[in-house]
Design a protein around this motif. Structure first.
Motif, mmCIF file in Angstrom:
data_model
loop_
_atom_site.group_PDB
_atom_site.id
_atom_site.type_symbol
_atom_site.label_atom_id
_atom_site.label_comp_id
_atom_site.label_asym_id
_atom_site.label_seq_id
_atom_site.Cartn_x
_atom_site.Cartn_y
_atom_site.Cartn_z
ATOM 1 N N ALA A 324 36.266 49.854 41.605
ATOM 2 C CA ALA A 324 37.157 49.948 40.450
ATOM 3 C C ALA A 324 38.249 48.889 40.509
ATOM 4 N N LEU A 325 38.692 48.543 41.724
ATOM 5 C CA LEU A 325 39.726 47.516 41.859
ATOM 6 C C LEU A 325 39.234 46.183 41.309
ATOM 7 N N GLY A 326 38.000 45.814 41.633
ATOM 8 C CA GLY A 326 37.450 44.554 41.144
ATOM 9 C C GLY A 326 37.371 44.509 39.629
ATOM 10 N N LEU A 327 36.876 45.596 39.020
ATOM 11 C CA LEU A 327 36.769 45.644 37.563
ATOM 12 C C LEU A 327 38.141 45.551 36.913
ATOM 13 N N ASN A 328 39.106 46.241 37.494
ATOM 14 C CA ASN A 328 40.435 46.271 36.887
ATOM 15 C C ASN A 328 41.225 44.996 37.145
ATOM 16 N N LEU A 329 40.984 44.345 38.272
ATOM 17 C CA LEU A 329 41.613 43.033 38.487
ATOM 18 C C LEU A 329 41.112 42.027 37.456
ATOM 19 N N MET A 330 39.840 42.120 37.093
ATOM 20 C CA MET A 330 39.287 41.226 36.071
ATOM 21 C C MET A 330 39.992 41.441 34.739
ATOM 22 N N GLY A 331 40.115 42.702 34.327
ATOM 23 C CA GLY A 331 40.808 42.997 33.067
ATOM 24 C C GLY A 331 42.267 42.581 33.107
ATOM 25 N N GLY A 332 42.923 42.826 34.248
ATOM 26 C CA GLY A 332 44.320 42.435 34.393
ATOM 27 C C GLY A 332 44.503 40.930 34.326
ATOM 28 N N ALA A 333 43.571 40.187 34.947
ATOM 29 C CA ALA A 333 43.641 38.717 34.908
ATOM 30 C C ALA A 333 43.560 38.212 33.478
ATOM 31 N N GLY A 334 42.644 38.793 32.698
ATOM 32 C CA GLY A 334 42.467 38.370 31.312
ATOM 33 C C GLY A 334 43.706 38.602 30.476
ATOM 34 N N MET A 335 44.254 39.796 30.558
ATOM 35 C CA MET A 335 45.421 40.117 29.738
ATOM 36 C C MET A 335 46.667 39.365 30.183
ATOM 37 N N PHE A 336 46.822 39.172 31.485
ATOM 38 C CA PHE A 336 47.976 38.411 31.971
ATOM 39 C C PHE A 336 47.921 36.973 31.448
ATOM 40 N N ALA A 337 46.739 36.384 31.509
ATOM 41 C CA ALA A 337 46.579 35.009 31.019
ATOM 42 C C ALA A 337 46.919 34.919 29.535
ATOM 43 N N VAL A 338 46.477 35.911 28.769
ATOM 44 C CA VAL A 338 46.753 35.910 27.322
ATOM 45 C C VAL A 338 48.246 36.041 27.059
ATOM 46 N N SER A 339 48.944 36.876 27.861
ATOM 47 C CA SER A 339 50.387 37.064 27.658
ATOM 48 C C SER A 339 51.147 35.759 27.865
ATOM 49 N N ILE A 340 50.804 35.039 28.936
ATOM 50 C CA ILE A 340 51.481 33.767 29.224
ATOM 51 C C ILE A 340 51.148 32.743 28.144
ATOM 52 N N TYR A 341 49.885 32.676 27.777
ATOM 53 C CA TYR A 341 49.443 31.692 26.789
ATOM 54 C C TYR A 341 50.064 31.966 25.423
ATOM 55 N N THR A 342 50.175 33.255 25.067
ATOM 56 C CA THR A 342 50.756 33.630 23.774
ATOM 57 C C THR A 342 52.218 33.206 23.684
ATOM 58 N N MET A 343 52.969 33.427 24.755
ATOM 59 C CA MET A 343 54.377 33.018 24.760
ATOM 60 C C MET A 343 54.504 31.503 24.647
ATOM 61 N N PHE A 344 53.686 30.791 25.437
ATOM 62 C CA PHE A 344 53.730 29.331 25.421
ATOM 63 C C PHE A 344 53.378 28.798 24.034
#
Length: 423
Positions: A324-344
């Motif tokens: 479950a950690l692997g699956l959730n790290l993948m989802g977290g990576a995606g959303m974190f990247a989108v948050s940074i990119y959206t602000m930029f």
């Protein structure tokens, strides 16, 4: 009896994901109105939107670490509470900070849903994980379709954005009730007997790290464009929000028929073709005009259709010890990247608008200009030029993904041949 229980858990999970996607679809549809009502700049709107993407990775990563210990049911009760609080606070928002906090709460709820439901679906269907994850995740674009259609309908009926947001309370109450009545299995890692040490070694493996980095690009390509398409192309077409509906409609159909596609091409082949279509679609969206832009939306929808669930399914199948950690790290990576990119890109978008305004112009002055004035028209023209430029800047991401997934296909084929020779 077990199959009936599994089916009920699966459909309750889909309903929880529906609330998650409704929050994206409805917020995408009301962003422009929020900017008008609260006199917010594009940069402020970008930060509010990014709050959902901050809350999501925070919740999904924390959930990934604790789900084996506290169980999936407790996580989903927490998701229900956060969803309800975020929706109510949005309805009674008074300005920038209350909108920011409410969006953050909804983001935390959305991340908690995926933190519990991704491993839940993998545990329910261990022999068919990628396909069933695609079926589960079709409710994300499905909810966006429903959300954007509701926004369009309510605008035509003259109903405000508060009523649109309040609609999310109904499915939230239903999924909260359903999960409270059902029994949950343990996660697949626990049932398979993999230790915590095995799990941590798996998430540090080269293949997992490679997919983790690629998740940045797939998530930005899909979610940033989806959230901003109405705003970026509002002045290119009068039906910009319908572009999002069309794109996500294609995604619903594609994920619904994922099984033959995944079995024929394998997850890595699906990802490579997805990147090719996404790059082509994004280029078309940034250059086409008139009715041809709807064709571009179809191509883009085909491209991003399988990204998110197939990335998670690939990890579930090829790095199973990550659990479950692997699956959730993948989802977290995606959303974190989108948050940074959206602000930029929110700041970048504002700068592009200023560049296309008369020399020495102040964006804040133009934002407050009366409707139908010369200043308002100048602002509309500036946005008309700036929106496609944002999409063209984003195009580099799926192009990089084509190279990355092409390499992944070659690597896995060579690994398979090596094993065959060894046998």
């Amino acid at each position: 009896m077990l199959n009936i229980q599994n089916t009920k858990l699966f459909w309750a999970s889909c309903l929880a994901l529906l609330v998650t996607s409704l929050s994206f679809g409805i917020r995408a549809g009301i962003m422009n109105q929020l900017g008008i009502d609260f006199q917010l700049s594009t940069s402020q709107l970008g930060t509010i939107t990014a709050a959902a993407f901050w809350g999501f990775p925070l919740a999904i990563v924390v959930g990934g670490f604790v789900v084996d210990m506290i169980g999936m049911k407790r996580l989903l009760v927490m998701a229900f509470i956060f969803h309800l609080a975020g929706i109510v606070l949005t309805i009674f928002a008074q300005g920038y900070w209350s909108l920011f906090l409410s969006t953050l709460l909804i983001g935390i709820a959305n991340g908690t849903v995926e933190a519990a439901c991704n491993p839940l679906v993998a545990a329910l269907y261990p022999e068919n994980k990628t396909t069933r994850l695609n079926h589960f995740h079709l409710w994300f674009p499905g909810g966006i379709v429903i959300g954007t259609l509701l926004v369009t309908l309510f605008v035509q009926l003259g109903l405000g954005w508060k009523v649109q947001v309040a609609m999310m309370i109904i499915p939230t109450l239903i999924y909260g009730y359903l999960f409270s009545k059902l029994d949950f299995p343990v996660t697949e890692r626990v049932s398979s007997g993999y230790s915590s040490s095995d799990m941590y070694k798996a998430v540090l493996s080269p293949l997992f790290i490679f997919m983790f980095i690629c998740m940045f690009g797939t998530a930005i390509t899909e979610l940033f464009t989806g959230q901003w398409i109405g705003l970026l192309l509002k002045n290119v077409t009068d039906n910009a929000i319908l572009l999002l509906t069309l794109t996500t409609g294609i995604m619903v159909i594609g994920r619904g028929f994922a099984e033959p596609v995944v079995h024929r091409l394998a997850p890595q082949g699906v990802l490579l073709l997805s990147a090719i279509f996404a790059a082509a679609g994004l280029y078309m969206l940034s250059t086409f005009t008139g009715n041809s832009i709807f064709f571009a939306a179809i191509i883009f929808g085909i491209g991003v259709c399988y990204f998110w669930p197939t990335m998670i399914g690939f990890v579930a199948e090829n790095v199973p010890k990550s659990g479950a950690l692997g699956l959730n790290l993948m989802g977290g990576a995606g959303m974190f990247a989108v948050s940074i990119y959206t602000m930029f890109m929110g700041n970048f978008y504002d700068n592009l608008i200023v560049k296309h305004l008369p020399a020495g112009a102040s964006l804040s002055v133009y934002l407050k200009a009366p409707e139908n004035s010369a200043s308002a028209q100048a602002l509309a023209n500036a946005k008309n030029l700036a929106g496609p430029e944002i999409l063209q800047a984003t195009l580099i991401i799926p192009i990089i993904l084509i190279v990355a997934f092409g390499g992944l296909v070659i690597y896995l084929r060579s690994r398979k041949k090596s094993r065959s020779v060894a046998l």
